[in-house]
Design a protein around this motif. Sequence first.
Motif, mmCIF file in Angstrom:
data_model
loop_
_atom_site.group_PDB
_atom_site.id
_atom_site.type_symbol
_atom_site.label_atom_id
_atom_site.label_comp_id
_atom_site.label_asym_id
_atom_site.label_seq_id
_atom_site.Cartn_x
_atom_site.Cartn_y
_atom_site.Cartn_z
ATOM 1 N N VAL A 330 0.839 -1.198 0.000
ATOM 2 C CA VAL A 330 0.000 0.000 0.000
ATOM 3 C C VAL A 330 0.874 1.249 0.000
ATOM 4 C CG1 VAL A 330 -1.617 1.367 1.391
ATOM 5 C CG2 VAL A 330 -2.030 -1.077 1.029
ATOM 6 N N ASN A 331 1.863 1.286 0.865
ATOM 7 C CA ASN A 331 2.700 2.477 0.971
ATOM 8 C C ASN A 331 3.593 2.659 -0.243
ATOM 9 O OD1 ASN A 331 2.574 3.943 3.837
ATOM 10 N ND2 ASN A 331 2.055 1.780 4.094
ATOM 11 N N TRP A 332 4.051 1.552 -0.826
ATOM 12 C CA TRP A 332 4.802 1.659 -2.085
ATOM 13 C C TRP A 332 3.936 2.297 -3.169
ATOM 14 C CZ3 TRP A 332 3.190 -0.980 -6.539
ATOM 15 C CH2 TRP A 332 4.003 -0.768 -7.662
ATOM 16 N N LEU A 333 2.697 1.829 -3.324
ATOM 17 C CA LEU A 333 1.852 2.316 -4.403
ATOM 18 C C LEU A 333 1.466 3.782 -4.197
ATOM 19 C CD1 LEU A 333 0.426 1.744 -7.039
ATOM 20 C CD2 LEU A 333 -1.505 0.798 -5.747
ATOM 21 N N THR A 334 1.404 4.228 -2.947
ATOM 22 C CA THR A 334 1.087 5.630 -2.685
ATOM 23 C C THR A 334 2.064 6.551 -3.404
ATOM 24 O OG1 THR A 334 0.287 4.999 -0.495
ATOM 25 C CG2 THR A 334 0.646 7.330 -0.876
ATOM 26 N N SER A 335 3.323 6.174 -3.405
ATOM 27 C CA SER A 335 4.340 6.984 -4.076
ATOM 28 C C SER A 335 4.606 6.536 -5.497
ATOM 29 C CB SER A 335 5.649 6.939 -3.283
ATOM 30 O OG SER A 335 5.500 7.563 -2.031
ATOM 31 N N ALA A 336 4.313 5.290 -5.814
ATOM 32 C CA ALA A 336 4.624 4.758 -7.142
ATOM 33 C C ALA A 336 3.759 5.377 -8.233
ATOM 34 C CB ALA A 336 4.469 3.239 -7.163
ATOM 35 N N ASP A 456 -3.067 11.490 -8.030
ATOM 36 C CA ASP A 456 -2.551 11.825 -6.701
ATOM 37 C C ASP A 456 -3.150 10.875 -5.670
ATOM 38 O OD1 ASP A 456 -1.764 12.904 -4.283
ATOM 39 O OD2 ASP A 456 -2.260 14.972 -4.819
ATOM 40 N N ALA A 457 -2.313 9.985 -5.132
ATOM 41 C CA ALA A 457 -2.752 9.010 -4.131
ATOM 42 C C ALA A 457 -2.479 9.488 -2.708
ATOM 43 C CB ALA A 457 -2.049 7.673 -4.374
ATOM 44 N N GLN A 458 -2.047 10.740 -2.560
ATOM 45 C CA GLN A 458 -1.729 11.279 -1.237
ATOM 46 C C GLN A 458 -2.720 12.351 -0.806
ATOM 47 O OE1 GLN A 458 2.509 12.256 -1.048
ATOM 48 N NE2 GLN A 458 2.891 10.740 -2.622
#
Length: 524
Positions: A330-336, A456-458
Amino acid sequence: MARPHVRRLRTGSAAAATGILVTGLLAAPAGAQEETPGGASGTVARTVGDARYEPGPCPKTAEPIEALKGARCGTLTVPENRAEPDGRQITLGVAIVPAAAAEPKPDPIVWLAGGPGDDAVGEVKMAIDGGLNRDRDVIFMSQRGTYSADPDALCPDIDEFNARVVGLVYDAPSTERLHVEATKACRDKLVGKGIDLSAYNDTESAADYDDLRKALGIKQWNLYGISYGTHLALTYMRLHPEGLRSVGLDGILPPSKGGSASTWSSFKQGTDGLFKACADQPACNKRYPNLPATFEKLVNDLEAEPVTTTVTLPGSDKPVKVVLDGGTLVNWLTSATHTAEAVPRSLDELANGNPQRIAQQWAGWRTNPKGIGVTSHGLVYGVFCSEWTPYESEEQALQGGQKAYPSFPRSVQAQAPLLTFLRPDCDVWDIPPAARSIRDVTRSDIPTLALSGAFDAQTGADNGPYVARTLNRATVVTIPYEPHVVFATSKCAQAITTSFFDTPTAPNTACVKDLKPPEFEIAP
């Protein structure tokens, strides 16, 4: 923008949040010079109330910045806690990069950095490379506690712990214990330096910028905030609207929505946008069908049985152990989403037993030595632990994950993207809640540009229309196919931004219609 123990809500790079113009002159405080018609000389000392500006050398930066060579620089000294004006004083670095035009416009632009915890002076290159100083001076001030402030509230030990996390099960109880221990050690270190942790927040930072405007003798200026900087900008607009000509928001993080539930919503918006873009391209859809289902299955499978691998990073022969569980993915994909073209292929390879691409990228981000000792964790927790966690219950936070991804294991749902272990961290940070008004929506007639990226996933793109409900002269623009902080990645966003500062009530947004989707990598 940085989040606790993760530095991803920032500048738009995965490698490394409207109205009646207020133009009236403020009465000059006793002992101050009259405000100048415009511009920002930064060349004279000036005291205004409890604040003092002094010209001097440019602030220190982690790496050399060419654009600072021609800047006018100095420091702003203010009370650490304005409730105790005779108490400790702090010093904030200021750099004014001159306009490229021979005859600059009179109202400069102030850059509000991401994070919380990033130093605006360290983001000079991004702003100038995007042409923000075309015909206006651009002012950068280190927020309290950041890299070039005195005192700083950095904790390199936390950054070093972040690098170690790549080899741990991301959301395991044993990892949580180490995580919270690192946070507690940071707190103890800063308190030992005499820092008042309760004074590192949006309310004090907004007052710092208002003091800077007055101390520089500027009648009115413009704001441009990225990521967490939009959180601060919206607070600034609410508390100190006088002197604001216009406000640009890029990667919007509204204080009234700050928390884990909103973070889950943003994550789903950004990733769903990316997955849909693949589905809309016949070649990508044929090679990588039904990516949402693939992703959700991977999260569940990895949370049940984490995968361990090793990678070798550029510039080193030493193998790095990487553990991938559901929370890591999940955290990888947030920035990927910043490298959207590669995401479908990377997920497909992982689903077929090859974790190397994702492990390599994750370890590269987390162990990058340029991320050590540059984030103000004192400001990170000062904001989140006084303005967010007191106003969102643990159950509300969990419900955000359950609503976005009902199929995820509870252990993943309980840790919002980039906010892992936020509540226990804030328990040991132990500062009082901010006044409830910190959660008030900003109502304003100041012309505002609300920019978002569809990937934007953030900070989800729906935050643009959300803030515009109470900003009467807002222009809302979503840049398709772009990730967090569109100014950093999109020429179209840069053109819209410069157009906005020319005509804040009627920016030229025509370039949006010509944007094309990315060409996704298709593996043989």
